[in-house]
Design a protein around this motif. Structure first.
Motif, PDB file in Angstrom:
ATOM      1  N   ALA A  85       0.872  -1.175   0.000  1.00 26.05           N
ATOM      2  CA  ALA A  85       0.000   0.000   0.000  1.00 26.05           C
ATOM      3  C   ALA A  85       0.907   1.223   0.000  1.00 26.05           C
ATOM      4  N   ASP A  86       0.300   2.387  -0.087  1.00 26.72           N
ATOM      5  CA  ASP A  86       1.086   3.609  -0.093  1.00 26.72           C
ATOM      6  C   ASP A  86       1.870   3.742   1.211  1.00 26.72           C
ATOM      7  N   GLY A  87       3.180   3.720   1.098  1.00 30.69           N
ATOM      8  CA  GLY A  87       4.024   3.874   2.273  1.00 30.69           C
ATOM      9  C   GLY A  87       4.014   2.708   3.229  1.00 30.69           C
ATOM     10  N   VAL A  88       3.663   1.511   2.750  1.00 30.16           N
ATOM     11  CA  VAL A  88       3.670   0.308   3.587  1.00 30.16           C
ATOM     12  C   VAL A  88       4.335  -0.821   2.812  1.00 30.16           C
ATOM     13  N   ALA A 130      -1.344  -5.067  20.325  1.00 27.89           N
ATOM     14  CA  ALA A 130      -1.885  -3.914  19.594  1.00 27.89           C
ATOM     15  C   ALA A 130      -1.827  -4.148  18.100  1.00 27.89           C
ATOM     16  N   ALA A 131      -2.872  -3.710  17.424  1.00 27.43           N
ATOM     17  CA  ALA A 131      -2.868  -3.600  15.975  1.00 27.43           C
ATOM     18  C   ALA A 131      -2.681  -2.127  15.626  1.00 27.43           C
ATOM     19  N   VAL A 132      -2.296  -1.856  14.388  1.00 26.91           N
ATOM     20  CA  VAL A 132      -2.142  -0.486  13.915  1.00 26.91           C
ATOM     21  C   VAL A 132      -3.070  -0.300  12.720  1.00 26.91           C
ATOM     22  N   LEU A 133      -4.015   0.595  12.864  1.00 26.01           N
ATOM     23  CA  LEU A 133      -4.970   0.885  11.800  1.00 26.01           C
ATOM     24  C   LEU A 133      -4.518   2.124  11.047  1.00 26.01           C
ATOM     25  N   LEU A 134      -4.163   1.936   9.778  1.00 21.07           N
ATOM     26  CA  LEU A 134      -3.783   3.045   8.903  1.00 21.07           C
ATOM     27  C   LEU A 134      -4.971   3.308   7.976  1.00 21.07           C
ATOM     28  N   ALA A 135      -6.010   3.910   8.535  1.00 20.81           N
ATOM     29  CA  ALA A 135      -7.269   4.053   7.805  1.00 20.81           C
ATOM     30  C   ALA A 135      -7.107   4.888   6.546  1.00 20.81           C
ATOM     31  N   ASP A 136      -6.231   5.886   6.575  1.00 21.87           N
ATOM     32  CA  ASP A 136      -6.060   6.748   5.402  1.00 21.87           C
ATOM     33  C   ASP A 136      -5.417   6.012   4.239  1.00 21.87           C
ATOM     34  N   GLU A 193      -3.936   4.633  14.037  1.00 27.89           N
ATOM     35  CA  GLU A 193      -4.604   4.406  15.323  1.00 27.89           C
ATOM     36  C   GLU A 193      -4.137   3.099  15.932  1.00 27.89           C
ATOM     37  N   ILE A 194      -3.781   3.129  17.195  1.00 33.23           N
ATOM     38  CA  ILE A 194      -3.384   1.924  17.914  1.00 33.23           C
ATOM     39  C   ILE A 194      -4.639   1.266  18.483  1.00 33.23           C
ATOM     40  N   VAL A 195      -4.849   0.009  18.135  1.00 28.13           N
ATOM     41  CA  VAL A 195      -6.006  -0.749  18.619  1.00 28.13           C
ATOM     42  C   VAL A 195      -5.485  -1.785  19.612  1.00 28.13           C
TER      43      VAL A 195
END
Length: 252
Positions: A6-9, A141-147, A129-131
């Protein structure tokens, strides 16, 4: 090799239990999530990162199991973050994690294992967002990169690993269910899921991963044998039996 998902991942997969090292571009530079596993793979990841031409500004560990607590000097002397609970457990169990790393992977810089600090309230350099939840390990923790439409799930939602309950803590079936609810909420906004182990899921496969884990937990609760292709791997029979025992104990 590092693969952009993904973009930047970017993701680089290890041969050891299909472990995924993840590189995320943040505002100030790169954040390395769960880099691993062996020394040669850590060096290879460092080569890949060098080719990106962007500095590493931080690390992030999704949970305090040894294979998610690794680092290499070539990544730099930068903060390595985790949830407060994860950082505490990792510090307390650092010697054990070092022993397990020495036994399971070659060439790991043992002096760098488990050196974590609690993530600041504003997330610091870690984007998204840290979940945080209580399934699988303390302070997971998961990391949500919603954008960017990406969820970094840690040791959840794998196509090769069944849900692995923490046998040392009661109530893990319910905790896992609650964690899946939280991850499902985040997954509504993503089309790329990166688990800690296994293949990256895209599109409809994201929902399929959630459904598979829910079906496995439902079978545990009902005391029936799950219909789950992941159990075709003989080495998962022990963890599966441990999960069944915990489910029976919770039901009793």
């Amino acid at each position: 090799m590092l693969r952009q998902v993904a973009d930047g991942v970017w993701v680089r997969q290890s041969e050891w239990v299909w472990s995924n090292a993840i590189v995320v571009r943040g505002e100030g530079g790169l954040v390395l999530v769960d880099p691993g596993i062996g020394g040669s793979e850590l060096s290879g990841l460092a080569d890949d990162v060098d080719r990106l031409g962007v500095p590493v500004v931080a690390g992030f560990a999704t949970h305090p199991h040894w294979d998610h607590l690794l680092w290499h000097s070539r990544f730099g002397d930068v903060p390595r973050y985790a949830t407060a609970a994860c950082a505490q457990v990792a510090g307390e169990a650092r010697e054990r994690a070092q022993r397990m790393a020495a036994e399971s992977a070659s060439g790991v810089p043992l002096e760098l294992v488990g050196l974590l600090t609690p993530l600041p309230a504003d997330g610091g350099p870690v984007p998204g967002e840290i979940v945080e939840h209580d399934a699988h390990a303390v302070g997971h923790a998961a990391v949500l990169l919603a954008d960017r439409g990406v969820l970094l799930a840690g040791d959840m939602l794998s196509d090769v690993l069944i849900p692995l309950l923490d046998a040392r803590r009661p109530g893990q079936v319910d905790a896992y269910d609650s964690a899946l609810d939280r991850l499902a909420e985040g997954a509504r906004h993503v089309d790329v899921l990166v688990p800690g182990h296994g293949a990256v899921a895209e599109g409809p496969e994201v929902a399929a991963r959630l459904a598979a884990d829910r079906a496995y937990l439902d079978a545990l609760r009902r005391g029936v044998e799950p219909v789950d292709a992941r159990l075709d791997q003989d080495w998962l029979s022990g963890p599966h039996q441990s999960n069944q025992a915990q489910a029976r104990h919770s039901a009793g």
